[in-house]
Design a protein around this motif. Structure first.
Motif, PDB file in Angstrom:
ATOM      1  N   ALA A  31      -5.451  -3.680   8.457  1.00  0.00           N
ATOM      2  CA  ALA A  31      -4.714  -2.518   8.950  1.00  0.00           C
ATOM      3  C   ALA A  31      -4.407  -1.558   7.808  1.00  0.00           C
ATOM      4  CB  ALA A  31      -3.422  -2.964   9.636  1.00  0.00           C
ATOM      5  N   ALA A  32      -3.956  -2.103   6.681  1.00  0.00           N
ATOM      6  CA  ALA A  32      -3.649  -1.251   5.527  1.00  0.00           C
ATOM      7  C   ALA A  32      -4.897  -0.528   5.031  1.00  0.00           C
ATOM      8  CB  ALA A  32      -3.039  -2.094   4.404  1.00  0.00           C
ATOM      9  N   THR A  33      -6.043  -1.207   5.083  1.00  0.00           N
ATOM     10  CA  THR A  33      -7.299  -0.599   4.632  1.00  0.00           C
ATOM     11  C   THR A  33      -7.771   0.483   5.594  1.00  0.00           C
ATOM     12  OG1 THR A  33      -7.956  -2.654   3.539  1.00  0.00           O
ATOM     13  CG2 THR A  33      -9.708  -1.069   4.031  1.00  0.00           C
ATOM     14  N   ILE A  34      -7.733   0.203   6.890  1.00  0.00           N
ATOM     15  CA  ILE A  34      -8.202   1.166   7.889  1.00  0.00           C
ATOM     16  C   ILE A  34      -7.468   2.493   7.760  1.00  0.00           C
ATOM     17  CG2 ILE A  34      -8.161   1.680  10.366  1.00  0.00           C
ATOM     18  CD1 ILE A  34      -8.896  -1.247  10.854  1.00  0.00           C
ATOM     19  N   PHE A  35      -6.152   2.426   7.524  1.00  0.00           N
ATOM     20  CA  PHE A  35      -5.356   3.651   7.467  1.00  0.00           C
ATOM     21  C   PHE A  35      -5.129   4.118   6.031  1.00  0.00           C
ATOM     22  CE2 PHE A  35      -4.383   1.673  11.562  1.00  0.00           C
ATOM     23  CZ  PHE A  35      -4.776   2.711  12.396  1.00  0.00           C
ATOM     24  N   ARG A  36      -6.015   3.681   5.140  1.00  0.00           N
ATOM     25  CA  ARG A  36      -6.091   4.195   3.767  1.00  0.00           C
ATOM     26  C   ARG A  36      -4.777   4.069   2.992  1.00  0.00           C
ATOM     27  NH1 ARG A  36     -10.586   6.956   2.310  1.00  0.00           N
ATOM     28  NH2 ARG A  36     -12.098   7.483   3.935  1.00  0.00           N
ATOM     29  N   ALA A  37      -4.107   2.954   3.144  1.00  0.00           N
ATOM     30  CA  ALA A  37      -2.926   2.714   2.317  1.00  0.00           C
ATOM     31  C   ALA A  37      -3.356   2.531   0.863  1.00  0.00           C
ATOM     32  CB  ALA A  37      -2.174   1.476   2.802  1.00  0.00           C
ATOM     33  N   ASP A  38      -2.559   3.041  -0.041  1.00  0.00           N
ATOM     34  CA  ASP A  38      -2.837   2.881  -1.463  1.00  0.00           C
ATOM     35  C   ASP A  38      -2.261   1.584  -2.002  1.00  0.00           C
ATOM     36  OD1 ASP A  38      -3.939   5.689  -2.146  1.00  0.00           O
ATOM     37  OD2 ASP A  38      -2.080   6.112  -1.072  1.00  0.00           O
ATOM     38  N   ARG A  39      -1.122   1.170  -1.436  1.00  0.00           N
ATOM     39  CA  ARG A  39      -0.435  -0.032  -1.902  1.00  0.00           C
ATOM     40  C   ARG A  39       0.003  -0.879  -0.708  1.00  0.00           C
ATOM     41  NH1 ARG A  39       1.777   3.880  -5.523  1.00  0.00           N
ATOM     42  NH2 ARG A  39       3.377   4.342  -3.975  1.00  0.00           N
ATOM     43  N   LEU A  40      -0.168  -2.176  -0.838  1.00  0.00           N
ATOM     44  CA  LEU A  40       0.380  -3.140   0.101  1.00  0.00           C
ATOM     45  C   LEU A  40       1.337  -3.998  -0.711  1.00  0.00           C
ATOM     46  CD1 LEU A  40       0.553  -4.448   2.863  1.00  0.00           C
ATOM     47  CD2 LEU A  40      -1.546  -5.718   2.360  1.00  0.00           C
ATOM     48  N   VAL A  41       2.629  -3.790  -0.486  1.00  0.00           N
ATOM     49  CA  VAL A  41       3.664  -4.403  -1.323  1.00  0.00           C
ATOM     50  C   VAL A  41       4.302  -5.571  -0.582  1.00  0.00           C
ATOM     51  CG1 VAL A  41       5.850  -4.013  -2.530  1.00  0.00           C
ATOM     52  CG2 VAL A  41       4.130  -2.200  -2.448  1.00  0.00           C
ATOM     53  N   VAL A  42       4.403  -6.716  -1.255  1.00  0.00           N
ATOM     54  CA  VAL A  42       5.097  -7.878  -0.706  1.00  0.00           C
ATOM     55  C   VAL A  42       6.502  -7.914  -1.308  1.00  0.00           C
ATOM     56  CG1 VAL A  42       5.100 -10.385  -0.458  1.00  0.00           C
ATOM     57  CG2 VAL A  42       2.919  -9.134  -0.492  1.00  0.00           C
ATOM     58  N   TYR A  43       7.516  -7.745  -0.469  1.00  0.00           N
ATOM     59  CA  TYR A  43       8.891  -7.792  -0.960  1.00  0.00           C
ATOM     60  C   TYR A  43       9.513  -9.150  -0.600  1.00  0.00           C
ATOM     61  CZ  TYR A  43      10.389  -6.632   3.844  1.00  0.00           C
ATOM     62  OH  TYR A  43      10.598  -6.643   5.197  1.00  0.00           O
ATOM     63  N   PRO A  44      10.467  -9.629  -1.393  1.00  0.00           N
ATOM     64  CA  PRO A  44      10.999 -10.984  -1.196  1.00  0.00           C
ATOM     65  C   PRO A  44      11.901 -11.113   0.031  1.00  0.00           C
ATOM     66  CG  PRO A  44      12.155  -9.872  -2.985  1.00  0.00           C
ATOM     67  CD  PRO A  44      11.031  -8.968  -2.594  1.00  0.00           C
ATOM     68  N   ASP A  45      11.683 -12.179   0.775  1.00  0.00           N
ATOM     69  CA  ASP A  45      12.569 -12.596   1.866  1.00  0.00           C
ATOM     70  C   ASP A  45      12.663 -14.119   1.790  1.00  0.00           C
ATOM     71  OD1 ASP A  45      14.119 -12.830   4.158  1.00  0.00           O
ATOM     72  OD2 ASP A  45      12.362 -12.844   5.487  1.00  0.00           O
ATOM     73  N   ARG A  46      13.354 -14.606   0.775  1.00  0.00           N
ATOM     74  CA  ARG A  46      13.422 -16.041   0.520  1.00  0.00           C
ATOM     75  C   ARG A  46      14.016 -16.802   1.706  1.00  0.00           C
ATOM     76  NH1 ARG A  46       9.919 -15.024  -3.084  1.00  0.00           N
ATOM     77  NH2 ARG A  46      10.626 -14.266  -5.107  1.00  0.00           N
ATOM     78  N   ASP A  47      15.030 -16.243   2.340  1.00  0.00           N
ATOM     79  CA  ASP A  47      15.691 -16.944   3.442  1.00  0.00           C
ATOM     80  C   ASP A  47      14.765 -17.112   4.645  1.00  0.00           C
ATOM     81  OD1 ASP A  47      17.989 -17.089   1.944  1.00  0.00           O
ATOM     82  OD2 ASP A  47      18.910 -15.318   2.846  1.00  0.00           O
ATOM     83  N   GLY A  48      13.748 -16.256   4.755  1.00  0.00           N
ATOM     84  CA  GLY A  48      12.865 -16.328   5.900  1.00  0.00           C
ATOM     85  C   GLY A  48      11.614 -17.149   5.665  1.00  0.00           C
ATOM     86  N   GLU A  49      11.338 -17.519   4.409  1.00  0.00           N
ATOM     87  CA  GLU A  49      10.129 -18.281   4.102  1.00  0.00           C
ATOM     88  C   GLU A  49      10.251 -19.710   4.634  1.00  0.00           C
ATOM     89  OE1 GLU A  49       9.409 -18.146  -0.060  1.00  0.00           O
ATOM     90  OE2 GLU A  49       9.254 -15.963  -0.142  1.00  0.00           O
ATOM     91  N   THR A  50       9.136 -20.234   5.111  1.00  0.00           N
ATOM     92  CA  THR A  50       9.126 -21.604   5.611  1.00  0.00           C
ATOM     93  C   THR A  50       7.908 -22.352   5.071  1.00  0.00           C
ATOM     94  OG1 THR A  50       7.886 -20.927   7.599  1.00  0.00           O
ATOM     95  CG2 THR A  50      10.288 -20.997   7.767  1.00  0.00           C
ATOM     96  N   GLY A  51       8.115 -23.611   4.711  1.00  0.00           N
ATOM     97  CA  GLY A  51       7.010 -24.488   4.338  1.00  0.00           C
ATOM     98  C   GLY A  51       6.141 -23.937   3.225  1.00  0.00           C
ATOM     99  N   GLN A  52       4.829 -24.176   3.369  1.00  0.00           N
ATOM    100  CA  GLN A  52       3.872 -23.829   2.324  1.00  0.00           C
ATOM    101  C   GLN A  52       3.471 -22.366   2.342  1.00  0.00           C
ATOM    102  OE1 GLN A  52      -0.045 -25.577   2.969  1.00  0.00           O
ATOM    103  NE2 GLN A  52       0.438 -25.910   5.137  1.00  0.00           N
ATOM    104  N   PHE A  53       3.823 -21.636   3.393  1.00  0.00           N
ATOM    105  CA  PHE A  53       3.376 -20.248   3.501  1.00  0.00           C
ATOM    106  C   PHE A  53       4.421 -19.302   2.916  1.00  0.00           C
ATOM    107  CE2 PHE A  53       1.578 -22.276   7.513  1.00  0.00           C
ATOM    108  CZ  PHE A  53       0.447 -22.732   6.846  1.00  0.00           C
TER     109      PHE A  53
END
Length: 301
Positions: A31-53
């Motif tokens: 989706a980011a590529t199709i609409f020509r995004a320059d940056r795909l940023v991952v911001y932290p959400d530690r409380d929402g993370e589960t397991g190995q992912f």
């Protein structure tokens, strides 16, 4: 004008297995590529993370997906996070496909495979064999480093190393406040079902400014939208909606105060926007929200 897409480190929290988590991340990158995004940023959400992912898994898969296919083996090798990389949909990014033309050519990523004498290096950039190139003055490169190669002809091969940012989608990691505080952030949008409904009239107002200034759009995670991630009451977002001038930076806070409405304690959004105002499914997945949001916001005046 730049386009940034922000997604949380908890993006794959509902995936049943690694295969499904990988596939989901592939469609986010697509989706980011199709609409020509320059940056795909991952911001932290530690409380929402589960397991190995967790955030490390999310970043690794997204970075692999954004790597040109001809460089993946050399850049990544064998990694546990990439066990199901084969299910990733191809991005076919136009900035990575190169050109068969003998005209102005195109820029593409390469990896330095050998640093030789007299300012020359060998670079793998997806041609039949690594090619030997001169290093531009004041540019230092190391073996294994990714570089930008401009190819003007393939038969015969004519190319040069250029000191420019790598072409294609950039995968980055930073917190929301830093991403929204960039000078080139443009219109800062929070995608949420509790935001202002995207209407034809509102889109007309937004389109001109996005085209001029660019945009940064943030998304939440499955069963954990931006209000939950940020600890913002949903009622506060709904109370501040409906203000037509909310796309001007910080104006929504001033107007809310004047009207006796408690301003939302967000990290710097210009507006909260609901791009699926009449959703027929109880849940809109993050990868679906990217398509539904970036498509109308990419329209021009």
């Amino acid at each position: 004008m730049t386009v940034s897409v922000l997604v949380p480190s908890s993006l794959s929290r509902e995936a049943e297995d690694k295969r499904e988590a990988t596939r989901k991340l592939g469609y986010v990158a697509r989706a980011a590529t199709i609409f020509r995004a320059d940056r795909l940023v991952v911001y932290p959400d530690r409380d929402g993370e589960t397991g190995q992912f967790d955030g490390g898994f999310v970043q690794t898969v997204l970075r692999y997906a954004a790597t040109p296919p001809y460089l993946r083996n050399e850049a990544w090798g064998m990694r546990d996070e990439l066990e199901y990389a084969g299910v990733l949909p191809p991005l076919r990014a136009m900035s990575q496909t190169g050109s068969e033309s003998t005209g102005s050519g195109s820029s593409r990523q390469g990896i330095v495979t050998e640093v030789g004498p007299e300012g020359r290096v060998r670079v793998n950039c997806g041609l039949q064999h690594p090619i030997s190139l001169n290093v531009p003055p004041k540019m230092a490169v190391e073996e294994g480093e990714r570089v930008t190669v401009r190819i003007s002809s393939r038969r015969p091969v004519r190319a040069k190393l250029v000191d420019e940012p790598l072409p294609g989608l950039s995968i980055e990691q930073t917190d929301l406040q830093a991403a929204l505080g960039r000078e080139d952030a443009g219109v800062r949008i929070a995608a949420s079902r509790f935001g202002d409904e995207l209407t034809v009239g509102r889109l007309e107002t937004l389109a001109g400014r996005v085209q001029r200034d660019g945009m940064t759009v943030a998304f939440g995670a499955p069963e954990r939208g931006l209000p939950a991630i940020l600890g913002i009451e949903e009622s506060a977002i709904e109370a501040s909606s409906g203000q037509d001038d909310a796309i001007e930076p910080s104006s929504n806070r001033d107007d809310a105060a004047d009207n006796g409405v408690e301003p939302t304690a967000d990290p710097g959004f210009d507006l909260w926007l609901n791009t699926v105002p009449d959703q027929g499914s109880e849940v809109v997945r993050t990868e679906e929200a990217l398509f539904a949001t970036l498509a109308p916001l990419s329209l021009r005046e």
